[in-house]
Design a protein around this motif. Structure first.
Motif, PDB file in Angstrom:
ATOM      1  N   PRO A  71       1.656   2.888  -5.394  1.00  0.00           N
ATOM      2  CA  PRO A  71       2.438   1.683  -5.712  1.00  0.00           C
ATOM      3  C   PRO A  71       1.765   0.756  -6.709  1.00  0.00           C
ATOM      4  O   PRO A  71       2.443   0.044  -7.459  1.00  0.00           O
ATOM      5  N   PHE A  72       0.435   0.757  -6.741  1.00  0.00           N
ATOM      6  CA  PHE A  72      -0.269  -0.215  -7.564  1.00  0.00           C
ATOM      7  C   PHE A  72      -0.263   0.111  -9.049  1.00  0.00           C
ATOM      8  O   PHE A  72      -0.757  -0.675  -9.858  1.00  0.00           O
ATOM      9  N   VAL A  73       0.313   1.260  -9.435  1.00  0.00           N
ATOM     10  CA  VAL A  73       0.496   1.511 -10.867  1.00  0.00           C
ATOM     11  C   VAL A  73       1.525   0.539 -11.436  1.00  0.00           C
ATOM     12  O   VAL A  73       1.615   0.356 -12.646  1.00  0.00           O
ATOM     13  N   PRO A 113       0.791  -1.235   0.000  1.00  0.00           N
ATOM     14  CA  PRO A 113       0.000   0.000   0.000  1.00  0.00           C
ATOM     15  C   PRO A 113       0.820   1.279   0.000  1.00  0.00           C
ATOM     16  O   PRO A 113       0.357   2.312  -0.467  1.00  0.00           O
ATOM     17  N   GLU A 114       2.050   1.213   0.541  1.00  0.00           N
ATOM     18  CA  GLU A 114       2.871   2.417   0.657  1.00  0.00           C
ATOM     19  C   GLU A 114       4.105   2.412  -0.236  1.00  0.00           C
ATOM     20  O   GLU A 114       4.603   3.473  -0.586  1.00  0.00           O
ATOM     21  N   TYR A 115       4.591   1.248  -0.574  1.00  0.00           N
ATOM     22  CA  TYR A 115       5.877   1.198  -1.281  1.00  0.00           C
ATOM     23  C   TYR A 115       5.980  -0.023  -2.184  1.00  0.00           C
ATOM     24  O   TYR A 115       5.163  -0.955  -2.120  1.00  0.00           O
ATOM     25  N   ILE A 116       6.999   0.010  -3.028  1.00  0.00           N
ATOM     26  CA  ILE A 116       7.386  -1.160  -3.810  1.00  0.00           C
ATOM     27  C   ILE A 116       8.795  -1.552  -3.387  1.00  0.00           C
ATOM     28  O   ILE A 116       9.525  -0.754  -2.787  1.00  0.00           O
ATOM     29  N   VAL A 117       9.167  -2.781  -3.670  1.00  0.00           N
ATOM     30  CA  VAL A 117      10.541  -3.234  -3.443  1.00  0.00           C
ATOM     31  C   VAL A 117      11.141  -3.563  -4.801  1.00  0.00           C
ATOM     32  O   VAL A 117      10.595  -4.368  -5.552  1.00  0.00           O
ATOM     33  N   VAL A 118      12.248  -2.916  -5.112  1.00  0.00           N
ATOM     34  CA  VAL A 118      12.944  -3.133  -6.373  1.00  0.00           C
ATOM     35  C   VAL A 118      14.283  -3.797  -6.080  1.00  0.00           C
ATOM     36  O   VAL A 118      15.087  -3.281  -5.295  1.00  0.00           O
ATOM     37  N   GLU A 119      14.499  -4.941  -6.689  1.00  0.00           N
ATOM     38  CA  GLU A 119      15.767  -5.647  -6.493  1.00  0.00           C
ATOM     39  C   GLU A 119      16.759  -5.237  -7.568  1.00  0.00           C
ATOM     40  O   GLU A 119      16.471  -5.276  -8.767  1.00  0.00           O
ATOM     41  N   SER A 134       1.504  -2.686 -10.729  1.00  0.00           N
ATOM     42  CA  SER A 134       0.959  -4.040 -10.611  1.00  0.00           C
ATOM     43  C   SER A 134       1.216  -4.888 -11.846  1.00  0.00           C
ATOM     44  O   SER A 134       1.540  -6.074 -11.742  1.00  0.00           O
ATOM     45  N   ASP A 135       1.066  -4.295 -13.026  1.00  0.00           N
ATOM     46  CA  ASP A 135       1.268  -5.068 -14.247  1.00  0.00           C
ATOM     47  C   ASP A 135       2.739  -5.160 -14.644  1.00  0.00           C
ATOM     48  O   ASP A 135       3.073  -5.730 -15.684  1.00  0.00           O
ATOM     49  N   LYS A 136       3.621  -4.607 -13.793  1.00  0.00           N
ATOM     50  CA  LYS A 136       5.055  -4.641 -14.091  1.00  0.00           C
ATOM     51  C   LYS A 136       5.835  -5.467 -13.073  1.00  0.00           C
ATOM     52  O   LYS A 136       7.064  -5.452 -13.056  1.00  0.00           O
ATOM     53  N   LYS A 137       5.102  -6.172 -12.208  1.00  0.00           N
ATOM     54  CA  LYS A 137       5.777  -6.988 -11.207  1.00  0.00           C
ATOM     55  C   LYS A 137       6.609  -8.065 -11.897  1.00  0.00           C
ATOM     56  O   LYS A 137       6.139  -8.775 -12.784  1.00  0.00           O
ATOM     57  N   GLY A 138       7.865  -8.166 -11.500  1.00  0.00           N
ATOM     58  CA  GLY A 138       8.783  -9.105 -12.129  1.00  0.00           C
ATOM     59  C   GLY A 138       9.501  -8.533 -13.329  1.00  0.00           C
ATOM     60  O   GLY A 138      10.432  -9.144 -13.853  1.00  0.00           O
TER      61      GLY A 138
END
Length: 205
Positions: A33-35, A14-20, A37-41
């Motif tokens: 953060p949910f913008v 809800p507040e952040y994303i984690v980028v490796e 969602s379609d880019k996870k991975g």
């Protein structure tokens, strides 16, 4: 310190994303953060800003460099901190924010959480005439009202709505404000990102 980070989106909250990136997971606070969602991975570039206080070091991230520049200008206004700036950017229509500043529309600006009349006036004093480098086209054309999204008869996607409400609460919207719009949102079938954008349109009316 960090201009941008190129990496893979591994987690969305809800507040952040984690980028490796190179084996390190960076927690990055973002307006919505949910913008992502379609880019996870997927591997992408996040434009970042490191905020340092005595009791906190936080990394903020944005899809575009212009969005990052807008964030920096907003937090330069007395009375607006990073959380308030994120709430403004989460609205998703920076042109409308710029228009409000240029037109000295305090009523519009005070609809954002944490922005009272004094802060709205300060935004106008500090930013009027100084945002053309970020959104030059917004200073020349009127902003059309946001189009209403199509309604569906049933809501069978409570998880998406719940995630959206958590994200809005993290931006500073009160439980009372969210309770007021939840019933109407529940009638619409959307993704979490779409729920957030629709809710922000409703909250800003």
């Amino acid at each position: 310190m960090y201009e941008y980070i190129k990496g893979t989106v591994e987690l969305i909250g809800p507040e952040y994303i984690v980028v490796e990136c190179n084996g390190i997971g960076y927690q990055i606070l973002t307006p919505n953060p949910f913008v992502f969602s379609d880019k996870k991975g997927a591997r992408l570039t996040i434009y970042t800003y490191q905020h340092v206080r005595e009791d906190l070091i936080a990394l903020y991230g944005f899809e575009t460099h212009k969005e990052k520049q807008m964030f920096k200008k907003l937090i330069g206004v007395s009375g607006i901190g990073p959380k308030g700036a994120l709430a403004i950017l989460a609205f998703g229509e920076p042109e409308q924010v710029v228009r409000a500043v240029e037109n000295e529309d305090e009523t519009f600006l005070t609809k954002f959480p944490g922005v009272g009349k004094k802060t709205a006036r300060q935004m106008i004093l500090d930013l009027k005439g100084k945002l053309g480098d970020i959104m030059p086209e917004s200073l020349e054309t009127d902003i059309a009202p946001a189009k209403k999204q199509a309604m569906s008869s049933e809501n069978e996607h409570g998880e998406d709505l719940e995630e959206a409400l958590l994200a809005l609460a993290a931006l500073g919207y009160s439980e009372r404000e969210l309770r007021k719009i939840s019933p109407q949102l529940g009638k619409e079938k959307m993704t979490t990102d779409q729920y957030i954008k629709r809710a922000l349109q409703m909250l800003m009316k």
